[in-house]
Design a protein around this motif. Structure first.
Motif, PDB file in Angstrom:
ATOM      1  N   ASN A   1       3.496  13.711  -7.932  1.00 19.57           N
ATOM      2  CA  ASN A   1       3.700  12.462  -8.678  1.00 19.57           C
ATOM      3  C   ASN A   1       3.735  11.237  -7.758  1.00 19.57           C
ATOM      4  O   ASN A   1       4.576  10.364  -7.906  1.00 19.57           O
ATOM      5  N   ARG A   2       2.784  11.198  -6.808  1.00 20.89           N
ATOM      6  CA  ARG A   2       2.629  10.066  -5.881  1.00 20.89           C
ATOM      7  C   ARG A   2       3.805   9.889  -4.918  1.00 20.89           C
ATOM      8  O   ARG A   2       3.998   8.836  -4.331  1.00 20.89           O
TER       9      ARG A   2
ATOM     10  N   ASP B   1       0.830  -1.201   0.000  1.00 18.39           N
ATOM     11  CA  ASP B   1       0.000   0.000   0.000  1.00 18.39           C
ATOM     12  C   ASP B   1       0.867   1.255   0.000  1.00 18.39           C
ATOM     13  O   ASP B   1       0.573   2.233  -0.688  1.00 18.39           O
ATOM     14  N   VAL B   2       1.939   1.223   0.802  1.00 17.77           N
ATOM     15  CA  VAL B   2       2.812   2.393   0.982  1.00 17.77           C
ATOM     16  C   VAL B   2       4.254   1.918   1.069  1.00 17.77           C
ATOM     17  O   VAL B   2       4.542   0.917   1.730  1.00 17.77           O
TER      18      VAL B   2
ATOM     19  N   SER C   1       1.020   2.556  -4.245  1.00 16.13           N
ATOM     20  CA  SER C   1       0.289   3.689  -4.806  1.00 16.13           C
ATOM     21  C   SER C   1       0.856   5.026  -4.327  1.00 16.13           C
ATOM     22  O   SER C   1       0.553   6.074  -4.903  1.00 16.13           O
ATOM     23  N   VAL C   2       1.660   5.007  -3.263  1.00 16.93           N
ATOM     24  CA  VAL C   2       2.302   6.233  -2.787  1.00 16.93           C
ATOM     25  C   VAL C   2       3.620   5.870  -2.117  1.00 16.93           C
ATOM     26  O   VAL C   2       3.753   4.788  -1.532  1.00 16.93           O
TER      27      VAL C   2
ATOM     28  N   SER D   1      -7.383   7.475   5.698  1.00 16.01           N
ATOM     29  CA  SER D   1      -8.777   7.516   5.265  1.00 16.01           C
ATOM     30  C   SER D   1      -8.940   7.549   3.749  1.00 16.01           C
ATOM     31  O   SER D   1     -10.042   7.779   3.251  1.00 16.01           O
ATOM     32  N   ALA D   2      -7.869   7.316   3.007  1.00 17.35           N
ATOM     33  CA  ALA D   2      -7.901   7.492   1.555  1.00 17.35           C
ATOM     34  C   ALA D   2      -8.079   6.170   0.821  1.00 17.35           C
ATOM     35  O   ALA D   2      -7.410   5.179   1.136  1.00 17.35           O
ATOM     36  N   ASN D   3      -8.968   6.176  -0.171  1.00 21.35           N
ATOM     37  CA  ASN D   3      -9.063   5.016  -1.059  1.00 21.35           C
ATOM     38  C   ASN D   3      -7.827   4.908  -1.935  1.00 21.35           C
ATOM     39  O   ASN D   3      -7.320   3.813  -2.196  1.00 21.35           O
ATOM     40  N   ASP D   4      -7.352   6.070  -2.391  1.00 17.31           N
ATOM     41  CA  ASP D   4      -6.119   6.126  -3.179  1.00 17.31           C
ATOM     42  C   ASP D   4      -5.157   7.061  -2.455  1.00 17.31           C
ATOM     43  O   ASP D   4      -5.252   8.281  -2.593  1.00 17.31           O
ATOM     44  N   PRO D   5      -4.230   6.526  -1.656  1.00 15.89           N
ATOM     45  CA  PRO D   5      -3.353   7.394  -0.858  1.00 15.89           C
ATOM     46  C   PRO D   5      -2.357   8.205  -1.666  1.00 15.89           C
ATOM     47  O   PRO D   5      -1.677   9.060  -1.103  1.00 15.89           O
TER      48      PRO D   5
END
Length: 393
Positions: free
Chosen positions: A277-278, A5-6, A154-155, A313-317
């Motif tokens: 840019n993520r 995820d991160v 994603s981030v 709380s983000a769907n797309d962090p």
């Protein structure tokens, strides 16, 4: 290719704190950093109450660390410049705010291993290797490590320091500058009590700051002109103790038992964007300030807390809107503090009379006007707003 995820790149205090916070919220986190095994860094860090809230949130405060650290009950500013207009000595007392202390002083040799151990307990995956490249796509970032591993998320949290590879990969430019200073960092024993008081002597070449440690011992950050700093580094322990004795005006009694010492050139830096840019910048990848007023790492912990709060709380962090919120949030906090620190430091170095008069007048107001002094203390403690508020103790 391994997906998370991160991804957090960098294993300093800010990066480790971010990894812990994000993992504690249930995200799959990968920490990419080469573990150096260097435990010789003599620096200590004064963590104020919001930063202690971060440590509390991840389960390290107070039970694990409090007994090995020292409270900062009072902060004293002493005009030791010898200028024509001398500002009065100011003592900020946490009791004036109804608090036990402003914060606690931590040796980095204690804080970093504790954070690192906690990342493992929280299930963070460790890649013991340096990041050598990063490539942002429409919905992910791919990081390549020096051992040939590819990880994707994603981030990415860029906590890889002032020379950040990830910042460059995000195409984020910086404003940077240097000061005609270097900081000698060490610790020392003293015969008199420090009474939980940190003292910042404002001298012609910059602050000379003592910070209490457990027992009859204090940390020292001594900012000097580079040539003079090099001379101090070359002194014997006995001769350096004499110089510290002079610098403290005997306020801590007899100085002895000098600890390991390191020299750090003084620079400043601020990123023109804190996220793009993520890739999200925290710590010295985003901002660098001189060690004045204990603001550096405390700002970095707020970076970590705000990034973690938004991601939770983000769907797309890594969404552009989230990155824009983070950039605005952190810029409101970082830039005013950085400007005040820079102005204070330059006013000591310049010898320019109007700057000296302005500094002395400002400190006189703080000394004589209680409401203004208390407002300054609250601002220095960074009473949290936004997502950082979730991490108040």
């Amino acid at each position: 290719m391994v997906e998370y995820d991160v991804i957090v790149v960098g294993a300093g205090p800010a990066g480790l704190a971010a990894a812990c916070l994000i993992a504690a919220d249930g995200r799959r986190v990968c920490l990419v950093a080469k573990q150096s095994g260097d435990v010789s860094d003599p620096r200590t860090v004064a963590l104020m109450m919001p930063s202690l809230g971060v440590l509390s949130r991840i389960g390290l405060w107070p039970e694990v660390l409090k007994s090995q650290t020292e409270p900062l009950r009072r902060l004293r500013l002493v005009d030791d410049t010898g200028a024509a207009l001398v500002a009065p000595t100011i003592t900020f007392d946490a009791a004036e705010l109804g608090a036990e202390a402003f914060g606690w002083n931590f040796p980095l040799g204690l804080l970093v291993p504790a954070l690192l151990a906690r990342t493992r307990e929280l299930g963070v995956c460790h890649v013991n290797s340096d990041a050598i490249s990063a490539r942002s796509g429409p919905d992910h970032v791919t990081v390549k490590t020096s051992n040939g591993m590819l990880v994707q998320a994603s981030v990415v949290i860029a906590a890889d320091g002032r020379g950040s590879l990830l910042r460059e990969a995000a195409s984020i430019r910086t404003n940077s500058w240097t000061y005609d200073q270097a900081a000698v960092v060490t610790s020392f024993a003293h015969s008199g009590p420090h009474d939980g008081m940190s003292t910042e002597y404002h001298k012609r070449a910059g602050p000379f700051t003592t910070v209490p440690m457990p027992g009859l011992r204090s940390a020292l950050v001594w900012m000097e002109r580079p040539a003079r700093a090099a001379e101090l580094m070359a002194l014997s322990n006995r001769d350096l103790a004499t110089e510290i004795q002079i610098g403290t005006h005997g306020s801590l009694g007899r100085i002895a038992d000098i600890g390991p010492r390191r020299l750090f050139p003084m620079t400043g830096l601020v990123a023109r964007s804190f996220a793009k840019n993520r890739i999200v910048l925290i710590g010295e990848a985003a901002h660098v300030v001189p060690p004045i007023g204990a603001q550096g790492l405390n700002m970095s912990f707020r970076d970590a807390a705000d990034a973690a709060g938004l991601i939770a709380s983000a769907n797309d962090p890594g969404a552009a809107s989230l990155l824009a919120d983070y950039d605005a949030m952190r810029r409101r906090d970082v830039q005013p503090r950085q400007q005040v620190i820079d102005l204070m430091n330059r006013s000591l170095l310049s010898g320019f009379l109007p700057l000296e008069v302005g500094r002395a007048a400002g400190l006189t107001l703080l000394a004589q006007f209680g409401p203004l002094r208390r407002a300054a203390m609250r601002y220095g403690l960074a009473e949290a707003s936004g997502y950082s508020a979730a991490y108040q103790p």
